[in-house]
Scaffold this motif. Structure first.
Motif, short mmCIF file in Angstrom:
data_model
loop_
_atom_site.label_atom_id
_atom_site.label_comp_id
_atom_site.label_asym_id
_atom_site.label_seq_id
_atom_site.Cartn_x
_atom_site.Cartn_y
_atom_site.Cartn_z
N ASP A 114 0.92 -1.08 0.09
CA ASP A 114 0.13 -0.08 0.04
C ASP A 114 1.01 1.34 0.00
N VAL A 115 0.95 1.96 -1.04
CA VAL A 115 1.65 3.06 -1.38
C VAL A 115 1.28 4.21 -0.27
N GLN A 116 1.89 4.97 0.26
CA GLN A 116 1.60 6.19 1.07
C GLN A 116 2.78 7.14 0.81
N LEU A 117 2.14 8.40 0.55
CA LEU A 117 3.05 9.61 0.26
C LEU A 117 2.58 10.71 1.14
N GLN A 118 3.20 11.14 2.11
CA GLN A 118 2.70 12.22 2.98
C GLN A 118 3.49 13.80 2.76
N ALA A 119 3.18 14.78 1.96
CA ALA A 119 3.81 15.96 1.94
C ALA A 119 3.65 16.81 3.19
N SER A 120 4.47 17.42 3.76
CA SER A 120 4.58 18.32 4.85
C SER A 120 5.51 19.54 4.74
N TYR A 136 1.51 21.80 -3.18
CA TYR A 136 2.84 21.05 -3.79
C TYR A 136 2.47 19.39 -3.14
N TYR A 137 2.69 18.61 -4.26
CA TYR A 137 2.59 17.38 -4.20
C TYR A 137 3.70 16.46 -4.38
N CYS A 138 4.21 15.43 -3.64
CA CYS A 138 4.92 14.40 -3.91
C CYS A 138 4.34 13.49 -4.52
N ALA A 139 4.88 12.72 -5.65
CA ALA A 139 4.40 11.77 -6.24
C ALA A 139 5.55 10.42 -6.52
N ALA A 140 4.99 9.34 -7.02
CA ALA A 140 5.84 8.25 -7.15
C ALA A 140 5.42 7.64 -8.26
N TYR A 146 1.03 7.26 -7.91
CA TYR A 146 0.93 7.34 -6.60
C TYR A 146 1.18 8.69 -6.21
N TRP A 147 0.16 9.38 -5.38
CA TRP A 147 0.07 10.66 -5.06
C TRP A 147 -0.44 10.84 -3.31
N GLY A 148 0.21 11.77 -2.72
CA GLY A 148 -0.36 11.92 -1.53
C GLY A 148 -1.23 13.50 -1.69
#
Length: 123
Positions: free
Chosen positions: A1-7, A94-98, A112-114
């Motif tokens: 389960d891919v998880q991406l969390q930007a902060s 702003y997003y981080c993605a994979a 994959y996106w947060g």
């Protein structure tokens, strides 16, 4: 389960700096790549930084080149976006993605996106 969390987003004045963080899980950095994208209200999502080849070629958008810098801690699966000399036109979410492996810096190629983090630059 891919998880991406930007902060790390927030409100800053023009010329100030901000560092965003992306915490990733559910995939290996050995065969995936992290990209950074942003989207201003009413505008299309655009690529800011991507690794575009297997040789590690890095792409920075012309609008941020020389001001934004990527760093990472692969062991912790953390990627950082250092943003210097911020301008009002940098205001966006702003997003981080994979994605698997690497490729062109296009949002449609990153599955994959947060949820992103909001950055506002205003005087």
């Amino acid at each position: 389960d891919v998880q991406l969390q930007a902060s790390g987003g927030g409100l800053v004045q023009p010329g100030e700096s901000l560092r965003l963080a992306c915490a990733a899980s559910g995939f290996s950095f050995d065969d995936h790549a992290i990209g950074w994208f942003r989207q201003a209200p009413g505008k299309e999502r655009e690529g800011i930084f991507c690794i575009t080849s297997g040789e590690g070629r890095a792409y920075y958008a012309d609008s941020v080149k020389g001001r934004f810098t990527i760093s990472s801690d692969d062991a912790k699966k953390m990627v950082y976006l250092q943003m210097d000399n911020l301008k009002p036109e940098d205001t966006a979410r702003y997003y981080c993605a994979a994605r698997f492996y690497r490729g062109p810096c296009r949002p449609d190629l990153y599955p994959y996106w947060g949820q992103g983090t909001l950055v506002t630059i205003s005087s």
